[in-house]
Design a protein around this motif. Structure first.
Motif, PDB file in Angstrom:
ATOM      1  N   ASP A 286     -11.990  10.036 -12.950  1.00  0.00           N
ATOM      2  CA  ASP A 286     -13.358  10.328 -13.367  1.00  0.00           C
ATOM      3  C   ASP A 286     -14.045   9.067 -13.875  1.00  0.00           C
TER       4      ASP A 286
ATOM      5  N   ASN B 195       0.962   4.098  -2.904  1.00  0.00           N
ATOM      6  CA  ASN B 195       0.705   5.499  -2.559  1.00  0.00           C
ATOM      7  C   ASN B 195       1.859   6.405  -2.965  1.00  0.00           C
TER       8      ASN B 195
ATOM      9  N   LEU C 109      -7.115   6.447  -7.619  1.00  0.00           N
ATOM     10  CA  LEU C 109      -8.437   5.887  -7.946  1.00  0.00           C
ATOM     11  C   LEU C 109      -9.554   6.848  -7.557  1.00  0.00           C
ATOM     12  N   ARG C 110      -9.391   7.559  -6.443  1.00  0.00           N
ATOM     13  CA  ARG C 110     -10.390   8.549  -6.042  1.00  0.00           C
ATOM     14  C   ARG C 110     -10.432   9.726  -7.014  1.00  0.00           C
ATOM     15  N   ARG C 111      -9.272  10.102  -7.545  1.00  0.00           N
ATOM     16  CA  ARG C 111      -9.206  11.233  -8.482  1.00  0.00           C
ATOM     17  C   ARG C 111      -9.788  10.874  -9.847  1.00  0.00           C
TER      18      ARG C 111
ATOM     19  N   GLU D 157       0.840  -1.214   0.000  1.00  0.00           N
ATOM     20  CA  GLU D 157       0.000   0.000   0.000  1.00  0.00           C
ATOM     21  C   GLU D 157       0.862   1.247   0.000  1.00  0.00           C
TER      22      GLU D 157
ATOM     23  N   SER E 252      -4.932   4.363  -3.761  1.00  0.00           N
ATOM     24  CA  SER E 252      -6.307   4.795  -3.517  1.00  0.00           C
ATOM     25  C   SER E 252      -6.544   6.258  -3.889  1.00  0.00           C
ATOM     26  N   GLU E 253      -5.560   7.129  -3.716  1.00  0.00           N
ATOM     27  CA  GLU E 253      -5.741   8.549  -4.063  1.00  0.00           C
ATOM     28  C   GLU E 253      -5.924   8.735  -5.566  1.00  0.00           C
TER      29      GLU E 253
ATOM     30  N   LYS F 177     -13.166   4.593 -14.276  1.00  0.00           N
ATOM     31  CA  LYS F 177     -12.252   3.457 -14.117  1.00  0.00           C
ATOM     32  C   LYS F 177     -12.525   2.480 -15.252  1.00  0.00           C
TER      33      LYS F 177
END
Length: 159
Positions: free
Chosen positions: A122, A57, A118-120, A53, A115-116, A124
């Motif tokens: 728009d 990151n 993937l969150r950003r 992880e 994860s950051e 997937k």
């Protein structure tokens, strides 16, 4: 339209480099294409979940430095949607019609995306539930972008 392929790590195999160069050349007719690479982290054998992880990151922070707020980000992620080629072409076309001027496709390293990132994202995108080498994914992605532009322009393509 500008498209950036933002990736972790360098392509080392000559045959991948040649395939990428061919699709970059072909895509030049349709779109301004840029390939950006960020350094990957060495992953020790038998790395635990926590270390993996951390690595994702760290690579993710490097990727995010190259993404602007106005960019439309498509992350390649195994859990993403699996459109067919015509649907992907339709999405790319609609983004352009809708005023998006820059699409950034993001390919993670050998462990995937953090994860950051993937969150950003728009959107997937997944090409399969199977795992592929991230160097090969560059070739597959560029081929599908090329195929998309052939479809968008009503030009023949192999089904």
């Amino acid at each position: 339209m500008k498209i950036t392929c933002l990736t972790v790590g360098k392509v080392k195999e000559k045959f991948y480099i040649q395939a990428i160069a061919e699709f970059v050349k072909r895509l030049g007719k349709y779109v301004k294409l840029e390939i950006k690479e960020v350094p990957d982290e060495k992953t020790p054998d038998k790395a635990g979940e926590k270390l993996e992880e951390q690595i994702k990151n760290m690579e993710g922070m490097r990727l995010l430095k190259h993404i602007r707020d106005t960019d439309y980000v498509i992350a390649l992620a195994i859990e993403g949607e699996m459109p067919d080629s015509v649907q992907l072409a339709g999405r790319i076309e609609q983004l352009g019609v809708g005023g998006i001027s820059h699409i950034v496709f993001v390919i993670g390293g050998s462990l995937g995306l953090g994860s950051e990132v993937l969150r950003r994202a728009d959107y997937k995108l997944s090409f399969s539930r199977m795992t592929f080498p991230h160097q090969l994914m560059r070739v597959i992605l560029l081929e599908q972008i090329y195929r998309s532009y052939r479809i968008i322009n009503g030009e023949p393509y192999h089904k």
